[in-house]
Design an enzyme around this catalytic site. Sequence first.
Site, PDB file in Angstrom:
ATOM      1  N   GLU A  96      -3.843  10.913  10.448  1.00 42.96           N
ATOM      2  CA  GLU A  96      -2.923  11.513   9.481  1.00 42.96           C
ATOM      3  C   GLU A  96      -2.340  12.820  10.013  1.00 42.96           C
ATOM      4  OE1 GLU A  96      -2.791  12.487   4.694  1.00 42.96           O
ATOM      5  OE2 GLU A  96      -4.696  12.614   5.757  1.00 42.96           O
ATOM      6  N   ARG A 148       0.840  -1.207   0.000  1.00 40.79           N
ATOM      7  CA  ARG A 148       0.000   0.000   0.000  1.00 40.79           C
ATOM      8  C   ARG A 148       0.871   1.251   0.000  1.00 40.79           C
ATOM      9  NH1 ARG A 148      -1.023   4.849   2.427  1.00 40.79           N
ATOM     10  NH2 ARG A 148      -0.744   3.920   4.501  1.00 40.79           N
TER      11      ARG A 148
END
Length: 506
Positions: A144, A14
Site C-alpha cells: 500500500e 472489491r
Amino acid sequence: MTQRKIEIMDTTLRDGEQTSGVSFSVSEKLTIAKLLLEELKVDRIEIASARVSKGELEAVQKITSWASENNQLEKIEVLTFADSGKSIDWMVASGAKVQNLLTKGSLNHLTHQLKKTPTQHFVDIKSIIELATKNNIKTNVYLEDWSNGMRNSKEYVFEYLDFLTAQNIERILLPDTLGILTPDETFAFILEVRNKYPNTHFDFHGHNDYDLGVANVMEAVKAGANGLHLTINGMGERAGNAPLASVIAVINDFLKEVEVTVNETALNKVSKLVETFSGFRIPVNKPVVGANVFTQTAGIHADGDNKNNLYFNDLMPERFGRKRKYALGKTSGKANIQKNLQDLGISLNDEELKKVTQKIIELGDKKEVVSQDDLPYIISDVLDSDTIEKRVIVENYVLGHAKGMKPSTTLQLILEGFRYEAHAQGDGQFDAFMNALKKLYKTHSKKELPSLIDYAVRIPPGSHSDALCETIITWKREKNEFITRGLDSDQTVSAIKATEKMLNII
C-alpha cells in the site's frame, strides 16, 4: 515474435465497490463474478475484503462454491489484513484460497499508521504468510502507498522487497494508491523493480486521480509488469481505478508485444450490467463503453464515411459488441439522415430528403438529438403535411395554466386569407384551444367542426430521445371518420398541429 502474457485481475467487486454509494447484493456479486470469468475471460478477480460484513462473507461463499464446481477457485482472490490471523480464519470460513495481503509500501504509512519499525512489520507479515500456507491459502502481497514509497522512502521499499522475495508468495502487487504517478515515473519505478527482481511476478494497480490511469498502465506494461488490476467502468474510490475496457483496447492496439485473453466483444455487455447493478452511471463520452463514443453527429463525418470510411479508426464498434450510429440533430445534415434511412430500408427522393432534413434541424434547435426510431414519424409528418393545401393557418396562440384557475388559450387564426382572434377557457390547455377555435368558426366560417372522438399520444417505440411525441386524433364528420397526426416535442403543440391538419382537410 513471442508475445508476453499479461494477467488481468479485475477488482470491480472489491476496489470498485468502494465507489461512493455502491454496494452489490450477494446475487449481483455472483452474477458479475461469473460474467468476468466466463464471458470476459479475465485471469483473476478480487471479490471482497475480509471481515467486512456477514453479507460479504455470504457473497464470497456463494462465489467460491460456484468457482470450486467449475475449476475456477484459484482465480478468486480476497483482500486480507495483518490482523494476527483473523483474516485467515475468515478466509477459511469463506472457502477462498488466495489472499491479497495488505501491507505497507511506504515508510510514511508504516511509521504513522501502524507505528511500527520495518523489522516489526516484516515479522508480522512472515507469520501471516506461514499461517496461510498451513491452511492451504496462497498469498499475494499488496504494498500500500508503494508509489509514494518509491518517491520518498525507496530504501525502505527495496529492503521490504528483499524480504518478500524470500517468502512463500505468488505475486507482489504494486499500487499507486493515491493516483499520484506520472507515466514517466510509472515506467521508471516499475523498470527499477523489474530489473532488481527479474524472477518475481509484479502486478500494477493504478488509480485515476489525475486522469492518468490508462497512461500509467500502458507505461507499467512497457516497463515489464506481469499483471494489471482494473475495474469495470473505472469504478473505485475517489476518481476511480484504471478502466478495464480502455486498457484492453490500448493494449490490443498499441502494445503488440504483449497478449491479454480478455474477450473484447463482451466488454459492453458486462459494462452495462455493472452500471445497472451499481447505479454508477457511465459518462456518455467514456471511451469504448460510453453511449456517444460510436455516434457521429456532424454531417461531414457521415459524408466522409460514405466516401471511404474517412472518419473510422481502429476502435471499430463491432469489436466491442456495438454498432456505429449517426445522430440526427441540427448539425447532422443529409449524409447522417441517409445513413439512418439505409439502416431502416427507407428511400426518399432529393426533395423529400431536403424537407426531412429541415424538419430535423428545426427539432435539433429545440432538442439536441433525434433518434433513429423517431425518423419514420418525422418522414410521415413531413410528407403527410405536403399533401394538404394550407388554407387555414394557426398563426399564434398563448396557452395559460395557473394554479387555482382554469386553463386558457388566446388563438390567432388565418382563415381564407383573413386573420381572426379569440380567447377561451377549458378543462385543459388543448380543451381551451378547441373552445377558442369553436368560437372563431361559429362566427367567421360556414364550416362545421367535426367531433373529436379519440385522442392518443405516443412516443416512437424504442426511442431513447425526448425530442418527439405524436398525437393522433380521430375526428367524426357526419358519418365519416378520419385521422390526423401532429408531431412535436410538446404534447399540446403536437395536438394543435394535428388539429390544424383537420381544419385544412375540411
